[in-house]
Design a protein around this motif. Structure first.
Motif, PDB file in Angstrom:
ATOM      1  N   UNK A  28      70.527  -9.608  14.360  1.00 47.28           N
ATOM      2  CA  UNK A  28      70.759  -9.406  12.928  1.00 47.28           C
ATOM      3  C   UNK A  28      70.273  -8.022  12.503  1.00 47.28           C
ATOM      4  N   UNK A  29      70.812  -7.537  11.398  1.00 44.91           N
ATOM      5  CA  UNK A  29      70.304  -6.320  10.781  1.00 44.91           C
ATOM      6  C   UNK A  29      69.225  -6.715   9.784  1.00 44.91           C
ATOM      7  N   UNK A  30      67.989  -6.343  10.100  1.00 45.20           N
ATOM      8  CA  UNK A  30      66.848  -6.754   9.287  1.00 45.20           C
ATOM      9  C   UNK A  30      66.047  -5.530   8.884  1.00 45.20           C
ATOM     10  N   UNK A  31      65.783  -5.411   7.597  1.00 41.20           N
ATOM     11  CA  UNK A  31      64.922  -4.338   7.114  1.00 41.20           C
ATOM     12  C   UNK A  31      63.457  -4.721   7.330  1.00 41.20           C
ATOM     13  N   UNK A  32      62.636  -3.720   7.653  1.00 39.09           N
ATOM     14  CA  UNK A  32      61.204  -3.931   7.857  1.00 39.09           C
ATOM     15  C   UNK A  32      60.958  -5.031   8.886  1.00 39.09           C
ATOM     16  N   UNK A  33      61.647  -4.915  10.004  1.00 39.41           N
ATOM     17  CA  UNK A  33      61.493  -5.909  11.065  1.00 39.41           C
ATOM     18  C   UNK A  33      60.040  -5.912  11.573  1.00 39.41           C
ATOM     19  N   UNK A  34      59.409  -7.085  11.698  1.00 41.42           N
ATOM     20  CA  UNK A  34      58.024  -7.135  12.198  1.00 41.42           C
ATOM     21  C   UNK A  34      57.967  -6.782  13.678  1.00 41.42           C
ATOM     22  N   UNK A  35      56.805  -6.320  14.102  1.00 41.47           N
ATOM     23  CA  UNK A  35      56.610  -5.987  15.508  1.00 41.47           C
ATOM     24  C   UNK A  35      56.458  -7.259  16.331  1.00 41.47           C
ATOM     25  N   UNK A  36      57.059  -7.270  17.498  1.00 43.03           N
ATOM     26  CA  UNK A  36      56.921  -8.417  18.394  1.00 43.03           C
ATOM     27  C   UNK A  36      55.580  -8.327  19.108  1.00 43.03           C
ATOM     28  N   UNK A  37      54.720  -9.347  18.976  1.00 42.93           N
ATOM     29  CA  UNK A  37      53.429  -9.295  19.670  1.00 42.93           C
ATOM     30  C   UNK A  37      53.625  -9.228  21.180  1.00 42.93           C
ATOM     31  N   UNK A  38      52.810  -8.410  21.815  1.00 40.87           N
ATOM     32  CA  UNK A  38      52.850  -8.307  23.268  1.00 40.87           C
ATOM     33  C   UNK A  38      51.468  -8.609  23.833  1.00 40.87           C
ATOM     34  N   UNK A  39      51.442  -9.102  25.065  1.00 40.25           N
ATOM     35  CA  UNK A  39      50.168  -9.401  25.699  1.00 40.25           C
ATOM     36  C   UNK A  39      49.364  -8.115  25.831  1.00 40.25           C
ATOM     37  N   UNK A  40      48.117  -8.200  25.449  1.00 40.65           N
ATOM     38  CA  UNK A  40      47.260  -7.019  25.440  1.00 40.65           C
ATOM     39  C   UNK A  40      46.650  -6.819  26.821  1.00 40.65           C
ATOM     40  N   UNK A  41      46.762  -5.606  27.352  1.00 42.35           N
ATOM     41  CA  UNK A  41      46.117  -5.251  28.608  1.00 42.35           C
ATOM     42  C   UNK A  41      45.097  -4.149  28.342  1.00 42.35           C
ATOM     43  N   UNK A  42      44.192  -3.968  29.287  1.00 39.98           N
ATOM     44  CA  UNK A  42      43.181  -2.920  29.130  1.00 39.98           C
ATOM     45  C   UNK A  42      43.840  -1.549  29.025  1.00 39.98           C
ATOM     46  N   UNK A  43      44.892  -1.333  29.828  1.00 40.15           N
ATOM     47  CA  UNK A  43      45.583  -0.045  29.781  1.00 40.15           C
ATOM     48  C   UNK A  43      46.223   0.184  28.420  1.00 40.15           C
ATOM     49  N   UNK A  44      46.781  -0.883  27.835  1.00 43.12           N
ATOM     50  CA  UNK A  44      47.404  -0.743  26.513  1.00 43.12           C
ATOM     51  C   UNK A  44      46.350  -0.429  25.453  1.00 43.12           C
ATOM     52  N   UNK A  45      45.184  -1.038  25.566  1.00 45.08           N
ATOM     53  CA  UNK A  45      44.106  -0.748  24.609  1.00 45.08           C
ATOM     54  C   UNK A  45      43.751   0.734  24.651  1.00 45.08           C
ATOM     55  N   UNK A  46      43.660   1.290  25.841  1.00 47.53           N
ATOM     56  CA  UNK A  46      43.316   2.705  25.980  1.00 47.53           C
ATOM     57  C   UNK A  46      44.450   3.611  25.500  1.00 47.53           C
ATOM     58  N   UNK A  47      45.675   3.240  25.804  1.00 51.01           N
ATOM     59  CA  UNK A  47      46.810   4.097  25.444  1.00 51.01           C
ATOM     60  C   UNK A  47      47.067   4.151  23.946  1.00 51.01           C
ATOM     61  N   UNK A  48      46.852   3.050  23.271  1.00 49.51           N
ATOM     62  CA  UNK A  48      47.239   2.958  21.863  1.00 49.51           C
ATOM     63  C   UNK A  48      46.094   3.233  20.893  1.00 49.51           C
ATOM     64  N   UNK A  49      44.905   3.473  21.388  1.00 42.59           N
ATOM     65  CA  UNK A  49      43.749   3.705  20.514  1.00 42.59           C
ATOM     66  C   UNK A  49      43.007   4.958  20.977  1.00 42.59           C
ATOM     67  N   UNK A  50      43.424   6.109  20.450  1.00 39.54           N
ATOM     68  CA  UNK A  50      42.879   7.383  20.901  1.00 39.54           C
ATOM     69  C   UNK A  50      41.381   7.485  20.635  1.00 39.54           C
ATOM     70  N   UNK A  51      40.950   6.978  19.484  1.00 36.26           N
ATOM     71  CA  UNK A  51      39.526   7.044  19.167  1.00 36.26           C
ATOM     72  C   UNK A  51      38.687   6.244  20.146  1.00 36.26           C
ATOM     73  N   UNK A  52      39.171   5.062  20.513  1.00 36.63           N
ATOM     74  CA  UNK A  52      38.433   4.246  21.479  1.00 36.63           C
ATOM     75  C   UNK A  52      38.421   4.903  22.856  1.00 36.63           C
TER      76      UNK A  52
END
Length: 548
Positions: free
Chosen positions: A126-150
């Motif tokens: 469907x064409x949806x405005x403001x589509x929510x983000x699909x939750x993904x399983x969190x990995x340690x690598x993802x935590x490091x990649x997506x949080x520059x301050x951490x």
């Protein structure tokens, strides 16, 4: 659910609707009684919530609804409208059912879940405005990649942890070289612990009251300045190393809780547990490398006098760490209304934090009992005691690192059950150590027992930091740190006495039984507070807030 309501051919009365609305709670409570299914209970409880907040039983809205519940909601509706029912003459075809559900996307259903259903039936998204983000399983690598301050904070923690063994080794060698008195070496350990206890008790609120970035940077630089001066001060007066260790430990008792308290301000709430696991693994690995660097330095420069230059190396790591932290925009803190004193009282006022504080303190009493026992055990099970002890310590370090990696992969970290699992692992295999004198059996049991240590400690730290708010996290972390140090000193002394007057095996037996008892309590009292499908925080407090 009563059959007369479930299969009623006509519309339900208001009273029957009230009964119908209770069935998610009834089903979830039934499932929660089975430990293997307990993590699924929240998904069942909220599978009748609607995306716009008009559902039941809690009236949750949007992404507050557990992702698994959103999937169950669409699946349940599709099954209902495409299957035969007594109260409906004809069922929809699968495509009709998909289109019917699609019309209610973004109102009753998560549009991402609806699109997944459409894809299964060969339909375009469907064409949806403001589509929510699909939750993904969190990995340690993802935590490091997506949080520059951490990531920057981890780098700072790793660098400073690399230098900590340099000071530890240099101080102990210098004291023994100058005095040849092991009692004064022991005094160095006691002084550091006492400094930690005093500062966390009297100044535990510093990490909340003062902006943490400014606090950490200034104290890291102050610690570096003290260590740069140390080689020149202790040359003519060796005894100055004792007050220097006291000052450095006082600074550490503020800096370490401040860094721990800063983590929730650098990562989303559902990633705090993963972040704490990364900190644990980084600290262990960097510390091991630091001891290796100290050993390499002492191999190259064998004169004990040269050991004092290790202090300079540690000072460099603190300067580097301060520079890294300076580049992080914000570490939280700055709650001017928070008092510097009274950290323990504020921490104990948090009802959710109490069981974790008690468990971590008791565990911090029991586990250090193994320190003197392990040294004595090494000589009891091997003809070459020093070599056996070095091997056992190495294996223990490997186990702790593995445990930190293991806990980072768990879906639920900050819970009593995870605390209990770690304690049970350490306690059960401590009992295995107590029951044998075979070196290889002890080696394997020690490896597995060490794996449990970071599992319980990371879980406890995560639960505590999530129980506190932004104005009390520093106080809670300082309280935990101080209580652990106090309990550790007592446990160390008790372990030494039991080992001396009984045996190292008996010491391991006592601490093993104690940890198993704590583990059984934690497992029995615990319940999941994290959505197991994607690691997002899922707590009663969040649900209550969503209802209002």
């Amino acid at each position: 659910m009563r059959d007369d309501i479930l299969n009623k051919p006509g519309p339900l009365t208001e009273e029957e609707w009230e009964i119908m609305r209770r069935h998610p709670d009834i089903g979830a409570d039934m499932i929660a009684q089975h430990s293997a299914l307990a993590d699924v209970a929240p998904l069942v409880r909220h599978h009748h919530e609607r995306w716009d907040g008009s559902g039941y039983p809690a009236g949750l809205k949007g992404d507050v609804i557990p992702f698994g519940s959103r999937i169950l909601s669409v699946a349940d509706s599709f099954d209902t409208i495409t299957g035969a029912r007594l109260y409906r003459r004809s069922a929809m075809t699968p495509i009709e059912g998909v289109e019917d559900i699609s019309r209610r996307a973004n109102q009753w259903y998560d549009p991402n879940v609806v699109d997944a259903l459409r894809e299964l039936h060969g339909l375009n998204p469907m064409e949806v405005q403001d589509r929510p983000e699909v939750p993904r399983r969190i990995t340690a690598l993802r935590v490091l990649r997506t949080n520059a301050g951490f990531s920057s904070l981890i780098a700072a923690i790793g660098v400073s942890s690399l230098g900590d063994p340099l000071t530890q080794v240099a101080a102990l060698i210098w004291i023994f070289y100058k005095t040849h008195d092991p009692r004064l070496v022991a005094l160095a350990f006691i002084v550091q612990a006492v400094a930690t206890i005093l500062v966390t008790g009297a100044l535990g609120g510093l990490a909340d009251r003062i902006p943490r970035r400014r606090l950490v940077v200034s104290l890291e630089l102050a610690r570096a300045a003290v260590l740069i001066a140390t080689p020149f001060l202790i040359g003519p007066a060796w005894y100055l190393i004792i007050p220097i260790l006291f000052v450095v430990s006082c600074i550490n008792a503020v800096v370490q809780p401040a860094k721990q308290a800063a983590i929730p301000s650098l990562v989303p709430s559902g990633q705090v547990g993963k972040a704490n696991a990364i900190v644990s693994a980084t600290t262990m690995l960097a510390g091991a490398i630091g001891f290796g660097l100290a050993a390499a330095f002492l191999t190259r420069f064998q004169d004990p006098i040269d050991s004092r230059w290790l202090f300079i190396g540690d000072a460099v790591t603190f300067v580097l760490a301060a520079g890294i932290v300076l580049g992080i925009p914000n570490l939280g803190g700055g709650a001017v209304a928070t008092k510097v004193s009274g950290a323990m009282r504020r921490s104990w006022s948090l009802i959710e934090a109490r069981p974790y504080l008690v468990l971590s303190t008791l565990a911090a009493f029991l586990i250090p009992m193994s320190f003197p026992a392990l040294f004595s055990l090494a000589y009891a099970i091997s003809t070459d005691g020093s070599q056996a002890y070095s091997t056992l310590e190495l294996v223990s370090s490997v186990g702790v690192f593995v445990g930190a990696v293991v806990v980072s992969r768990l879906g639920v970290i900050g819970s009593l059950r995870t605390v209990g699992a770690g304690l049970l692992l350490t306690g059960a295999f401590s009992l295995a150590i107590a029951s044998t004198n075979q070196f290889w059996i002890v080696l394997i049991a020690l490896l597995v027992a060490s794996v449990g240590n970071p599992i319980y400690s990371v879980a406890s730290q995560t639960a505590l930091v999530e129980a506190a708010d932004s104005s009390t996290r520093g106080s809670v972390m300082a309280t935990r740190f101080g209580l652990a140090q106090t309990a550790g000193i007592i446990g160390l002394a008790v372990g030494g006495l039991i080992t001396k007057f009984a045996s190292p095996g008996y010491t391991y037996g006592v601490l093993g039984v104690g940890l198993v008892i704590l583990a059984l309590y934690a497992i029995a009292a615990g319940r999941s507070t994290v959505n197991p499908l994607h690691g997002a925080a899922y707590e009663e407090a969040a649900l209550q807030q969503a209802k209002t």
